[in-house]
Design a protein around this motif. Structure first.
Motif, PDB file in Angstrom:
ATOM      1  N   ALA A 281       0.812  -1.220   0.000  1.00  0.00           N
ATOM      2  CA  ALA A 281       0.000   0.000   0.000  1.00  0.00           C
ATOM      3  C   ALA A 281       0.842   1.265   0.000  1.00  0.00           C
ATOM      4  O   ALA A 281       0.430   2.294  -0.555  1.00  0.00           O
ATOM      5  CB  ALA A 281      -0.936  -0.001   1.205  1.00  0.00           C
ATOM      6  N   SER A 282       2.031   1.218   0.618  1.00  0.00           N
ATOM      7  CA  SER A 282       2.837   2.426   0.735  1.00  0.00           C
ATOM      8  C   SER A 282       3.821   2.621  -0.417  1.00  0.00           C
ATOM      9  O   SER A 282       4.496   3.654  -0.485  1.00  0.00           O
ATOM     10  CB  SER A 282       3.621   2.401   2.061  1.00  0.00           C
ATOM     11  OG  SER A 282       4.492   1.287   2.094  1.00  0.00           O
ATOM     12  N   ILE A 283       3.923   1.646  -1.328  1.00  0.00           N
ATOM     13  CA  ILE A 283       4.842   1.777  -2.454  1.00  0.00           C
ATOM     14  C   ILE A 283       4.303   2.813  -3.435  1.00  0.00           C
ATOM     15  O   ILE A 283       3.143   2.751  -3.834  1.00  0.00           O
ATOM     16  CB  ILE A 283       5.041   0.427  -3.174  1.00  0.00           C
ATOM     17  CG1 ILE A 283       5.601  -0.619  -2.208  1.00  0.00           C
ATOM     18  CG2 ILE A 283       5.971   0.591  -4.374  1.00  0.00           C
ATOM     19  CD1 ILE A 283       5.698  -1.998  -2.812  1.00  0.00           C
ATOM     20  N   GLU A 284       5.149   3.746  -3.813  1.00  0.00           N
ATOM     21  CA  GLU A 284       4.739   4.813  -4.735  1.00  0.00           C
ATOM     22  C   GLU A 284       5.561   4.771  -6.013  1.00  0.00           C
ATOM     23  O   GLU A 284       6.678   4.243  -6.037  1.00  0.00           O
ATOM     24  CB  GLU A 284       4.905   6.185  -4.067  1.00  0.00           C
ATOM     25  CG  GLU A 284       4.024   6.390  -2.841  1.00  0.00           C
ATOM     26  CD  GLU A 284       4.197   7.777  -2.254  1.00  0.00           C
ATOM     27  OE1 GLU A 284       5.186   8.470  -2.603  1.00  0.00           O
ATOM     28  OE2 GLU A 284       3.353   8.176  -1.432  1.00  0.00           O
ATOM     29  N   THR A 285       5.000   5.324  -7.076  1.00  0.00           N
ATOM     30  CA  THR A 285       5.741   5.426  -8.332  1.00  0.00           C
ATOM     31  C   THR A 285       6.925   6.373  -8.168  1.00  0.00           C
ATOM     32  O   THR A 285       6.903   7.286  -7.337  1.00  0.00           O
ATOM     33  CB  THR A 285       4.831   5.936  -9.461  1.00  0.00           C
ATOM     34  OG1 THR A 285       4.239   7.191  -9.060  1.00  0.00           O
ATOM     35  CG2 THR A 285       3.729   4.947  -9.771  1.00  0.00           C
ATOM     36  N   ARG A 286       7.959   6.149  -8.984  1.00  0.00           N
ATOM     37  CA  ARG A 286       9.148   6.999  -8.942  1.00  0.00           C
ATOM     38  C   ARG A 286       9.732   7.109 -10.344  1.00  0.00           C
ATOM     39  O   ARG A 286       9.498   6.266 -11.208  1.00  0.00           O
ATOM     40  CB  ARG A 286      10.194   6.449  -7.973  1.00  0.00           C
ATOM     41  CG  ARG A 286      10.725   5.075  -8.361  1.00  0.00           C
ATOM     42  CD  ARG A 286      11.644   4.517  -7.280  1.00  0.00           C
ATOM     43  NE  ARG A 286      12.840   5.332  -7.148  1.00  0.00           N
ATOM     44  CZ  ARG A 286      13.347   5.710  -5.973  1.00  0.00           C
ATOM     45  NH1 ARG A 286      12.761   5.336  -4.851  1.00  0.00           N
ATOM     46  NH2 ARG A 286      14.439   6.427  -5.909  1.00  0.00           N
ATOM     47  N   ARG A 287      10.503   8.155 -10.575  1.00  0.00           N
ATOM     48  CA  ARG A 287      11.129   8.365 -11.880  1.00  0.00           C
ATOM     49  C   ARG A 287      12.388   7.510 -12.013  1.00  0.00           C
ATOM     50  O   ARG A 287      13.120   7.280 -11.053  1.00  0.00           O
ATOM     51  CB  ARG A 287      11.513   9.831 -12.069  1.00  0.00           C
ATOM     52  CG  ARG A 287      10.348  10.744 -12.392  1.00  0.00           C
ATOM     53  CD  ARG A 287      10.840  12.105 -12.885  1.00  0.00           C
ATOM     54  NE  ARG A 287       9.730  12.951 -13.266  1.00  0.00           N
ATOM     55  CZ  ARG A 287       9.125  13.806 -12.447  1.00  0.00           C
ATOM     56  NH1 ARG A 287       9.527  13.909 -11.185  1.00  0.00           N
ATOM     57  NH2 ARG A 287       8.107  14.534 -12.872  1.00  0.00           N
ATOM     58  N   ALA A 288      12.628   7.020 -13.230  1.00  0.00           N
ATOM     59  CA  ALA A 288      13.873   6.337 -13.575  1.00  0.00           C
ATOM     60  C   ALA A 288      14.181   6.687 -15.031  1.00  0.00           C
ATOM     61  O   ALA A 288      13.349   7.288 -15.721  1.00  0.00           O
ATOM     62  CB  ALA A 288      13.742   4.837 -13.387  1.00  0.00           C
ATOM     63  N   HIS A 289      15.362   6.322 -15.485  1.00  0.00           N
ATOM     64  CA  HIS A 289      15.707   6.622 -16.876  1.00  0.00           C
ATOM     65  C   HIS A 289      16.605   5.523 -17.440  1.00  0.00           C
ATOM     66  O   HIS A 289      17.296   4.810 -16.698  1.00  0.00           O
ATOM     67  CB  HIS A 289      16.412   7.990 -17.005  1.00  0.00           C
ATOM     68  CG  HIS A 289      17.697   8.075 -16.255  1.00  0.00           C
ATOM     69  ND1 HIS A 289      17.746   8.380 -14.902  1.00  0.00           N
ATOM     70  CD2 HIS A 289      18.988   7.898 -16.654  1.00  0.00           C
ATOM     71  CE1 HIS A 289      19.002   8.394 -14.499  1.00  0.00           C
ATOM     72  NE2 HIS A 289      19.776   8.100 -15.540  1.00  0.00           N
ATOM     73  N   VAL A 290      16.540   5.352 -18.747  1.00  0.00           N
ATOM     74  CA  VAL A 290      17.354   4.360 -19.445  1.00  0.00           C
ATOM     75  C   VAL A 290      18.792   4.839 -19.501  1.00  0.00           C
ATOM     76  O   VAL A 290      19.063   5.992 -19.842  1.00  0.00           O
ATOM     77  CB  VAL A 290      16.808   4.123 -20.866  1.00  0.00           C
ATOM     78  CG1 VAL A 290      17.680   3.121 -21.622  1.00  0.00           C
ATOM     79  CG2 VAL A 290      15.353   3.662 -20.827  1.00  0.00           C
ATOM     80  N   VAL A 291      19.721   3.945 -19.150  1.00  0.00           N
ATOM     81  CA  VAL A 291      21.141   4.283 -19.265  1.00  0.00           C
ATOM     82  C   VAL A 291      21.835   3.449 -20.338  1.00  0.00           C
ATOM     83  O   VAL A 291      22.895   3.852 -20.846  1.00  0.00           O
ATOM     84  CB  VAL A 291      21.887   4.134 -17.919  1.00  0.00           C
ATOM     85  CG1 VAL A 291      21.381   5.153 -16.920  1.00  0.00           C
ATOM     86  CG2 VAL A 291      21.752   2.721 -17.360  1.00  0.00           C
ATOM     87  N   ALA A 292      21.274   2.277 -20.699  1.00  0.00           N
ATOM     88  CA  ALA A 292      21.903   1.447 -21.724  1.00  0.00           C
ATOM     89  C   ALA A 292      20.935   0.377 -22.191  1.00  0.00           C
ATOM     90  O   ALA A 292      20.002   0.000 -21.474  1.00  0.00           O
ATOM     91  CB  ALA A 292      23.174   0.786 -21.177  1.00  0.00           C
ATOM     92  N   THR A 293      21.135  -0.115 -23.403  1.00  0.00           N
ATOM     93  CA  THR A 293      20.420  -1.285 -23.915  1.00  0.00           C
ATOM     94  C   THR A 293      21.453  -2.214 -24.551  1.00  0.00           C
ATOM     95  O   THR A 293      22.459  -1.755 -25.083  1.00  0.00           O
ATOM     96  CB  THR A 293      19.352  -0.912 -24.959  1.00  0.00           C
ATOM     97  OG1 THR A 293      19.991  -0.300 -26.092  1.00  0.00           O
ATOM     98  CG2 THR A 293      18.339   0.055 -24.368  1.00  0.00           C
ATOM     99  N   GLU A 294      21.182  -3.520 -24.482  1.00  0.00           N
ATOM    100  CA  GLU A 294      22.142  -4.494 -24.993  1.00  0.00           C
ATOM    101  C   GLU A 294      21.415  -5.771 -25.362  1.00  0.00           C
ATOM    102  O   GLU A 294      20.603  -6.269 -24.564  1.00  0.00           O
ATOM    103  CB  GLU A 294      23.196  -4.792 -23.926  1.00  0.00           C
ATOM    104  CG  GLU A 294      24.208  -5.847 -24.321  1.00  0.00           C
ATOM    105  CD  GLU A 294      25.157  -6.179 -23.183  1.00  0.00           C
ATOM    106  OE1 GLU A 294      26.012  -7.060 -23.360  1.00  0.00           O
ATOM    107  OE2 GLU A 294      25.024  -5.565 -22.098  1.00  0.00           O
ATOM    108  N   PRO A 295      21.656  -6.342 -26.552  1.00  0.00           N
ATOM    109  CA  PRO A 295      21.001  -7.602 -26.911  1.00  0.00           C
ATOM    110  C   PRO A 295      21.538  -8.759 -26.071  1.00  0.00           C
ATOM    111  O   PRO A 295      22.748  -8.871 -25.853  1.00  0.00           O
ATOM    112  CB  PRO A 295      21.339  -7.776 -28.390  1.00  0.00           C
ATOM    113  CG  PRO A 295      22.586  -6.960 -28.604  1.00  0.00           C
ATOM    114  CD  PRO A 295      22.493  -5.812 -27.651  1.00  0.00           C
ATOM    115  N   VAL A 296      20.641  -9.605 -25.587  1.00  0.00           N
ATOM    116  CA  VAL A 296      21.015 -10.805 -24.844  1.00  0.00           C
ATOM    117  C   VAL A 296      20.870 -12.037 -25.734  1.00  0.00           C
ATOM    118  O   VAL A 296      21.618 -12.995 -25.620  1.00  0.00           O
ATOM    119  CB  VAL A 296      20.131 -10.951 -23.585  1.00  0.00           C
ATOM    120  CG1 VAL A 296      20.472 -12.214 -22.819  1.00  0.00           C
ATOM    121  CG2 VAL A 296      20.266  -9.734 -22.692  1.00  0.00           C
TER     122      VAL A 296
END
Length: 375
Positions: A118-133
């Motif tokens: 119940a107390s978990i809230e949304t937060r901002r994040a951002h992409v730093v890298a992408t890599e094929p697996v």
């Protein structure tokens, strides 16, 4: 073999989903059923043991056992149900009524789980890298998770990405209940993704995302670039084997590869792990952690559509599983996970608390093979 609750009055697909939901309630939330039986309309004398015997569109029947007697009682819903989600909603209403009658009683497992999120809230994040697996799996690394707890295993986040029209339509600081309460036209463009790994000191998480032709979240991930902003809610986790477990079975298609690898990382060294994975071919295999006591079976579907082959079910049928000591976890297409769960529960005989099959996506039509359902 275990007895499943009887479900009548629904379409075949809905019947299966409600059977699974009722079976999980019997195995994981029997205390909540007993609480409703004791403090709701039935007023059963304590101590109470209650299990779902049957579910109908207008109500359900509980098998109730006390020190004095055994009986079956039917409880009517406030409104008829048509889906497994409706069953959950109506049960929460009954649970809330029982809670009002016994406000000081200990919380049930369902209430404790709801309270923890119940107390978990949304937060901002951002992409730093992408890599094929793999040819069809992309690793997307997000930053901005400083001070966010690390839960491990199949920990997952709800990721809200820019809509096709622009940036995320909501900001940080919203709880899950506030997200769900948004009008349909304001619902965000998002889906749940499991952590492959966390680096808490850098505030980073790696997500493994299946690439495919889609204008939804998977399409966004395929085009993600460093600097792109997203909104996260979480984390949560589902993987919780009982203390006596000495063998873990993991069953997954591509959408569950990240969770499978993270669980292998996290399981105690003295627990054997058997992993059954379905991918296109040998070139689509992903690296799994090296550890003692691990066996990996790869299933290759070739040109077959994902979620249609039954390869995972066929492989599990070949295993020698001890119901007393195994825990089974699955992540993949909804109908395939249901088939594996039914095999484990009703033919092999694993108790419900030792089976966690999670529907990551649902095959709806040939043109859109992947549609995430965990969100």
């Amino acid at each position: 073999m275990t007895e499943r609750p009887t479900v009548t009055g629904f379409a075949p697909d809905t019947t299966t989903e409600i059977e699974e939901s009722a079976d999980r309630m019997n195995g994981r939330h029997e205390d909540a059923l007993a609480f409703v039986a004791e403090h709701g309309s039935i007023q059963a004398p304590p101590p109470v043991r209650a299990t779902l015997r049957a579910v109908y569109p207008h109500g359900f029947a509980l098998n109730i056992q006390t020190t004095r007697s055994r009986s079956t009682h039917r409880i009517d819903f406030a409104t008829p149900i048509a889906t497994a989600g409706d069953l959950q909603t109506q049960f929460f209403l009954l649970l809330n009524d029982a809670r009002r009658a016994a406000p000081d009683a200990p919380l049930t497992t369902i209430e404790s789980e709801l309270q923890s999120t119940a107390s978990i809230e949304t937060r901002r994040a951002h992409v730093v890298a992408t890599e094929p697996v793999a040819p069809n799996v992309l690793q997307v690394t997000l930053a901005g998770l400083h001070s966010v707890p690390v839960l491990g295993s199949d920990e997952f986040f709800y990721v809200i990405a820019p809509s096709p029209e622009g940036p995320p339509t909501i900001g940080p600081g919203l709880t899950l209940s506030e997200l769900r309460a948004l009008p349909a036209e304001q619902q965000p463009h998002g889906a749940c993704y499991s952590s492959r790994r966390r680096r808490p000191e850098q505030g980073e998480v790696d997500l493994w995302v299946v690439r495919h032709s889609d204008d939804g979240m998977a399409g966004w991930a395929s085009e993600a670039a460093a600097g792109d902003e997203v909104i996260l809610w979480g984390p949560r986790r589902l993987f919780q084997p009982p203390p006596h477990t000495d063998h873990v079975l993991i069953v997954a298609d591509e959408t569950g590869l990240g969770a499978a690898a993270a669980i292998v990382d996290d399981v105690a060294d003295d627990v054997d792990v058997h992993v059954v994975l379905e991918v296109v071919d040998e070139h689509h295999r992903v690296p799994l952690p090296a550890r003692r006591g691990i066996r990996v079976d790869w299933c290759f579907r070739g040109d077959e559509l994902p979620g249609t082959t039954g390869l995972l079910l066929d492989k599990v049928k070949q295993l020698s599983i001890d119901p007393a000591r195994w825990f089974a976890y699955g992540a993949g297409e909804s109908q395939e996970m249901t088939a594996v769960r039914q095999l484990l529960r009703h033919q092999i005989g694993l108790p419900a608390r030792q089976v966690q099959m999670t529907p990551y996506w649902r095959r709806i039509r040939r043109s859109v093979p992947h549609e995430p359902v965990r969100a």
